[in-house]
Design an enzyme around this catalytic site. Structure first.
Site: not given
Ligand code: M6R
Length: 628
Positions: A100-101, A507, A27, A523, A2, A504, A74, A623, A500
């Site tokens: 926001n929250g 996401e 956000r 396993h 948000c 990616k 959000w 984000k 990672e």
């Molecule tokens: O702001 P942060 O690095 O603490 O965020 C952590 C995760 O929310 C963040 O890395 C998320 O997994 C990303 N979208 C990864 O691309």
């Protein structure tokens, strides 16, 4: 998670609010809205979906108000529909609130208000706030500020709010309880926003509210109070950022721009932290790394614990490897969201590291706060030593931790973290090398070797981008139609890179992907494999290379299409194993994760683009995850 924007001054508020929301869209982008006051009347416009829907509506409804608040959502409580979009209003359409929250006790407050005859128009937790403010204003002689303060004292949870009131058209009230909000200071005009990115076009004089603070903004100035009513005297600081940092600068997406910024980020990080006067053969009595952390910290570490989420957790996993293997310090890593409810036993002389690109992730902040609180009552050897690894030193984590490594990555807009990941990983290299120097766990010759290797990294990333981008785009076409699952494997220091790569892909391309330490495939997960499931193996030459190759062969024997990420020196040999080979320049194993991740970033990017997906604002994500 948000985004909030607020404005009070002499310009037309709406455009400032909407362009601010556009800068905060990373956000949250389920719905958006603005409320303004002109000629004593509150005007609130909201729209479901992306911000252009709101813009279209606003074009049909022009006001010249000089005060207003805006929000990009959000969704937490209530679906992303227009009636749940912020701002939320009281029943008299006088008070507008953006939040926001999460207001955790909203159910009981809602019941209380319903019993008093209030009719709710949304399913959100936020709507209780304008109704409560309205009740306090009606039932008593409280000022607007007092009514907001009294309302906040009824709210539980972590939140930031901005409030306007048609009966007080020259006041904008902003409050913070564990969710970020920053004030911006212009000439006769004042702003607030969840993130400074929205303020940059207007001012660089900013002040972040602290937890438990409330600000009354008017065209004449800003007053800050604690929630208990004490006036607080604080001064803005000047940001040295420029608005260009948050523009696409000709790239099709922020993510692509940020991938291409990585050589520059690494260069600037190396310039900041490598000591140019250090030469191993002169046996210097100072460290090759210049982190500026106190020597007292180094003398007092027996154990390190890392907390983080998502991609930052992956950076931390590489950090654990480096801290243990280079500096010989036992290190654990936890998901912050788990750690806060099942912390490790309290061990003396512990360094706790929080890793975060936003600096605001609620779970990471809460884990660090909990660590600080539970140690504060103990004797000195147990006291919390908190270190932040972040690109946002001005953020909440920066205020919380007594030590900071600023990763120099600057702000990242694409929701999928790329340049901030690389920069966090580098932060761990510096810390591990610096600790290794102080503890004499590495010889000067070995330190020189590693540091020389680091100096080559920016050129090697550039080369990877130049040589691989097009080839990976071509390859990506093959996975956009029928591929539903991907498996990523890696070992040792490159297992986090497999994780990672998988994250990616999930996401931004919405393809299901899992990552395993390569040796774990047999396993269980190997049962998933057939010709429809591509396997990406991070196979960088080094101590576990042969092992990864033989694990990859096991996958090939189950008909999986094999994609290998390896060194360019190795390409001919790798071609015997892999159907497709993605290469990076030759690099020693210890430094290989910094390069190996680049082809995986490009692979997920191109698959998402070819599928026509919204790379920078993938569905359901935000984000900055400022709710639990
Ligand atoms: O702001 P942060 O690095 O603490 O965020 C952590 C995760 O929310 C963040 O890395 C998320 O997994 C990303 N979208 C990864 O691309």
């Amino acid at each position: 998670m948000c985004g909030i924007v607020g404005y009070i001054g002499t310009q037309t508020a709406t455009e400032i609010l909407v362009s601010g929301l556009e800068r905060l869209a990373y956000r949250g982008y389920d719905s958006a809205g603005v409320a303004t006051i002109s000629e004593g009347k509150l005007n609130c416009i909201r729209a479901k979906g992306k911000l252009h829907n709101l813009r279209e509506k606003l074009e049909r409804d022009v006001t010249h108000a000089q005060i207003g608040i805006g929000h990009t959502r959000w969704a937490t409580h209530g679906k992303p529909e227009e009636h749940n979009a912020h701002p939320h209003l009281d029943s008299n359409t006088k008070i507008a609130v953006v939040q926001n929250g999460i207001v955790e006790n909203y159910r009981e407050l809602r019941e209380e208000l319903k019993n008093k005859g209030v009719e709710f128009r949304s399913e959100t937790d936020t709507e209780v706030i304008p109704h409560l403010i309205s009740q306090y204003l009606t039932d008593s002689t409280l000022t607007f500020l007092d009514a907001v303060q009294k309302t906040i004292s009824r709210l539980e949870g972590a939140f930031a709010i901005a409030v306007i009131n048609a009966d007080n058209p020259y006041e904008l009230i902003v409050a913070r309880q564990q969710a970020p909000i920053t004030l911006g200071f212009g000439q006769g005009e004042f702003f607030c926003a969840s993130d400074v990115t929205a303020l940059l076009p207007h001012t660089r004089a900013v002040l972040s509210l602290e937890n438990g603070e409330i600000a009354r903004m008017s065209p004449l100035g800003v007053e800050i109070y604690t929630f208990t009513g004490q006036r607080v005297s604080r001064f803005p600081r000047t940001l040295d950022w420029n608005p260009g940092q948050v523009e696409k600068q000709g790239f099709r997406h922020y993510m692509l721009k940020e991938i291409h910024e990585q050589p520059g980020v690494v260069r600037s990080s190396l310039e900041t932290y490598l000591n140019p006067n250090w030469h191993a053969d002169e046996n210097p009595d100072f460290s090759p790394i210049n982190l500026g952390l106190s020597s007292q910290l180094y003398d007092n570490i027996d154990y390190i614990q890392i907390v983080a989420c998502g991609t930052s957790w992956h950076a931390g996993l590489i950090g654990k490897y480096l801290l243990e293997q280079l500096a010989g310090i036992p290190t654990t890593i936890d998901y912050a969201s788990e750690y806060r409810y099942s912390p490790k036993p309290v061990i003396p002389h512990t360094l706790t590291i929080g890793v975060t690109q936003s600096g605001e992730t609620a779970d990471t902040i809460a884990a660090l706060e909990m660590e600080q609180a539970r140690r504060s009552k103990l004797e000195s050897k147990f006291q919390a030593q908190l270190l932040a690894i972040t690109n946002r030193p001005e953020s909440t984590i920066g205020q919380l931790c007594n030590h900071i490594i600023n990763t120099q990555a600057g702000i990242e807009i694409g929701v999928a973290a790329t340049k901030t990941f690389i920069a966090q990983v580098l932060g761990f290299y510096y810390l591990a090398l610096d600790l290794a120097y102080h503890r004499k766990t590495l010889s000067n010759e070995r330190l020189t070797e590693i540091i020389d290797g680091l100096r080559h990294i920016p050129d090697s990333i550039e080369k990877t981008l130049e040589t691989q981008d097009h080839a990976i785009e071509e390859l990506a076409h093959e996975f956009t139609q029928e591929t539903e699952d991907f498996i990523f494997i890696g070992r040792g220091i490159n297992f986090p890179i497999a994780l990672e790569g998988a994250l990616k892909l999930k996401e931004i391309s919405y393809i299901h992907a899992e990552a395993y330490p390569a040796g774990e495939m047999k396993h269980g997960p190997i049962a998933l494999l057939d010709h429809k499931v591509p396997v990406v193996a991070v196979a960088m030459p080094g101590s576990v290379y042969e092992k990864v190759i033989s694990n990859a062969q096991e996958a090939k024997a189950r008909d999986a299409r094999l994609i290998g990420v390896t060194s360019a020196m190795n390409v001919q040999e790798a071609a015997h194993t892999f159907n497709d080979v993605l290469t990076v320049p030759e690099v020693e194993e210890l430094l290989s994760p910094i390069l190996a991740v680049i082809p995986l970033q490009l692979l997920s990017y191109h698959i998402a683009v070819i599928k026509g997906l919204d790379v920078d604002q993938p569905r359901n994500l935000a984000k900055s995850v400022t709710v639990e």
